[in-house]
Design a protein around this motif. Structure first.
Motif, PDB file in Angstrom:
ATOM      1  N   VAL A 190       2.414  10.333   2.989  1.00 18.18           N
ATOM      2  CA  VAL A 190       1.351  10.583   3.570  1.00 18.18           C
ATOM      3  C   VAL A 190       1.373   9.945   5.049  1.00 18.18           C
ATOM      4  N   ALA A 191       1.913   8.509   5.102  1.00 15.69           N
ATOM      5  CA  ALA A 191       2.225   7.726   6.238  1.00 15.69           C
ATOM      6  C   ALA A 191       3.107   8.576   7.307  1.00 15.69           C
TER       7      ALA A 191
ATOM      8  N   GLU B   3       1.727   7.512  -0.870  1.00 12.34           N
ATOM      9  CA  GLU B   3       1.219   7.074   0.324  1.00 12.34           C
ATOM     10  C   GLU B   3       2.222   6.813   1.389  1.00 12.34           C
ATOM     11  N   LYS B   4       3.722   6.863   1.249  1.00 14.86           N
ATOM     12  CA  LYS B   4       4.492   6.545   2.078  1.00 14.86           C
ATOM     13  C   LYS B   4       4.886   7.998   2.718  1.00 14.86           C
TER      14      LYS B   4
ATOM     15  N   ALA C 147      -8.269   1.719   5.155  1.00 11.81           N
ATOM     16  CA  ALA C 147      -7.239   2.584   4.385  1.00 11.81           C
ATOM     17  C   ALA C 147      -7.537   3.928   4.610  1.00 11.81           C
ATOM     18  N   PHE C 148      -8.766   4.335   4.512  1.00  2.00           N
ATOM     19  CA  PHE C 148      -8.812   5.817   4.611  1.00  2.00           C
ATOM     20  C   PHE C 148     -10.049   6.071   6.024  1.00  2.00           C
TER      21      PHE C 148
ATOM     22  N   PHE D 226       0.814  -1.296  -0.068  1.00  2.00           N
ATOM     23  CA  PHE D 226      -0.024  -0.077   0.013  1.00  2.00           C
ATOM     24  C   PHE D 226       1.021   1.196  -0.080  1.00  2.00           C
ATOM     25  N   CYS D 227       1.890   1.176   0.786  1.00  2.00           N
ATOM     26  CA  CYS D 227       2.867   2.330   0.903  1.00  2.00           C
ATOM     27  C   CYS D 227       4.147   2.114   0.066  1.00  2.00           C
TER      28      CYS D 227
ATOM     29  N   LYS E 240       6.063   5.866  -4.025  1.00  2.00           N
ATOM     30  CA  LYS E 240       4.633   5.969  -3.801  1.00  2.00           C
ATOM     31  C   LYS E 240       4.212   7.379  -2.924  1.00  2.00           C
TER      32      LYS E 240
END
Length: 135
Positions: free
Chosen positions: A90-91, A87-88, A130-131, A67-68, A85
């Motif tokens: 964002v994490a 998402e990384k 996830a969200f 995902f990340c 990505k």
């Protein structure tokens, strides 16, 4: 009753001492050096890192590593150091946010991701999705 003569007793003691010495000096597994850690401590152990990734992220968000983390360029596995990505990042921002919330509102002086002392974690808002706010 078996009687051990003095010579045999000395040999057994020497053997035990040698075995214990070898076991005590056996090489330890190398400490993992992770690259591109920007929020988590660079000295984190693999056990701590996997605990955070599995307990906090996988359970809290209901996602898996990909995902990340981007696929490796050679097509085998994941490139954990890559920032390919979004998402990384964002994490990372989410980790900073939860650390800030815990410090400011819950007066945790030195909050640490993965610590059982945190009041706000991924699962607080994500609840296994996830969200945030997902069903």
């Amino acid at each position: 009753m078996v009687i051990i003569n003095k010579k045999s007793g000395v040999i057994v003691c020497i053997a035990i001492t040698v075995i214990a010495g070898v076991a005590a000096t056996a090489p330890r597994p190398p400490v993992m050096k992770y690259t591109n850690l920007k929020v988590l401590p660079k000295s984190i152990s693999s056990k701590e890192l996997m605990g955070i990734m599995v307990d906090d992220f996988q359970d809290g968000l209901g996602v898996t590593c990909n995902f990340c983390h981007a696929n490796a360029k050679d097509g085998h596995g994941l490139d954990f150091a890559s920032d390919a990505k979004p998402e990384k990042e964002v994490a990372r921002n989410m980790m900073r946010m939860t650390l800030g919330l815990n410090k400011k509102y819950f007066k945790i002086k030195h909050p640490v991701i993965g610590s059982g002392s945190l009041d706000v974690t991924c699962i607080t808002c994500h609840k296994g999705h996830a969200f945030p706010g997902g069903d």
